[in-house]
Design a protein around this motif. Structure first.
Motif, PDB file in Angstrom:
ATOM      1  N   MET A   1     -12.856   2.801  52.359  1.00 25.55           N
ATOM      2  CA  MET A   1     -13.514   3.788  53.183  1.00 25.55           C
ATOM      3  C   MET A   1     -14.958   3.359  53.455  1.00 25.55           C
ATOM      4  N   LEU A   2     -15.900   4.033  52.788  1.00 24.94           N
ATOM      5  CA  LEU A   2     -17.300   3.717  53.025  1.00 24.94           C
ATOM      6  C   LEU A   2     -17.694   2.388  52.406  1.00 24.94           C
ATOM      7  N   ILE A   3     -17.183   2.146  51.191  1.00 23.14           N
ATOM      8  CA  ILE A   3     -17.498   0.917  50.486  1.00 23.14           C
ATOM      9  C   ILE A   3     -16.175   0.261  50.116  1.00 23.14           C
ATOM     10  N   LEU A  68     -25.299  20.293  62.484  1.00 22.35           N
ATOM     11  CA  LEU A  68     -24.254  21.136  63.076  1.00 22.35           C
ATOM     12  C   LEU A  68     -22.863  20.664  62.674  1.00 22.35           C
ATOM     13  N   VAL A  69     -22.656  19.355  62.685  1.00 24.24           N
ATOM     14  CA  VAL A  69     -21.360  18.799  62.282  1.00 24.24           C
ATOM     15  C   VAL A  69     -21.082  19.115  60.815  1.00 24.24           C
ATOM     16  N   ARG A  70     -22.114  19.006  59.977  1.00 23.33           N
ATOM     17  CA  ARG A  70     -21.949  19.330  58.561  1.00 23.33           C
ATOM     18  C   ARG A  70     -21.624  20.814  58.363  1.00 23.33           C
ATOM     19  N   ALA A  99     -20.092  13.645  51.186  1.00 24.65           N
ATOM     20  CA  ALA A  99     -21.003  12.537  50.867  1.00 24.65           C
ATOM     21  C   ALA A  99     -21.409  11.791  52.142  1.00 24.65           C
ATOM     22  N   ALA A 100     -20.461  11.554  53.028  1.00 17.58           N
ATOM     23  CA  ALA A 100     -20.778  10.850  54.277  1.00 17.58           C
ATOM     24  C   ALA A 100     -21.796  11.640  55.094  1.00 17.58           C
ATOM     25  N   MET A 105     -27.293  12.200  57.103  1.00 19.18           N
ATOM     26  CA  MET A 105     -28.484  13.036  57.269  1.00 19.18           C
ATOM     27  C   MET A 105     -29.685  12.406  56.573  1.00 19.18           C
ATOM     28  N   ALA A 106     -29.497  11.864  55.386  1.00 18.45           N
ATOM     29  CA  ALA A 106     -30.592  11.206  54.669  1.00 18.45           C
ATOM     30  C   ALA A 106     -31.110  10.005  55.458  1.00 18.45           C
ATOM     31  N   PHE A 107     -30.196   9.244  56.034  1.00 16.05           N
ATOM     32  CA  PHE A 107     -30.579   8.081  56.839  1.00 16.05           C
ATOM     33  C   PHE A 107     -31.413   8.513  58.044  1.00 16.05           C
TER      34      PHE A 107
END
Length: 143
Positions: A1-3, A68-70, A99-100, A105-107
């Protein structure tokens, strides 16, 4: 997935019921997500208007859309659990979705703060750093 290699389920270190409850705790409240989006919208709008910086305006818009997506994801989770309880496999998927969203959002907030530091407006820079610290504090309290 992500990693790479993270798509295989890990050995169960806690029972399925406890794991599902831990994931449910992530989705209990949408208030931090809402506040992060509103805060970014306010600070981003002020910064973009004050400086005329297009990159700041784009990052603000992307951050608001991400929030909004979150929020929609929280709603989808609540609709899903209204019927039957989650299985562990489903909980893993929901955990990764949360987590994604947090990482994205953090990025975006990090890019926004970095861009604000490049502008020649101290007030806007301080506001952007404040948003970043607020988001970080919110993440830590969710752990």
């Amino acid at each position: 997935m992500l990693i790479s290699g993270q798509d295989k389920p890990r050995p169960a270190s806690v029972s399925d019921a406890i794991y599902v409850e831990i994931v449910a705790a992530l989705y209990e409240t949408a208030v931090p997500i809402l506040f992060a989006g509103i805060g970014l919208a306010i600070v981003g709008t002020i910064t973009a208007r004050q400086t005329g910086d297009t990159a700041t305006a784009v990052l603000t818009a992307l951050g608001v859309v991400s929030s909004l997506v979150r929020m929609l994801d929280v709603g989808a989770y609540r609709r899903r659990i209204a019927g039957a309880p989650l299985t562990r496999a489903e909980a893993v998927v929901w955990e990764r979705r949360y987590a994604a969203g947090s990482v994205i959002m953090a990025f975006l907030l990090g890019l926004f703060a970095a861009r604000s530091l490049m502008l020649e407006d101290a007030i806007c820079s301080v506001m952007a750093i404040g948003i970043g610290f607020g988001f970080g504090a919110g993440v830590v309290t969710r752990l």
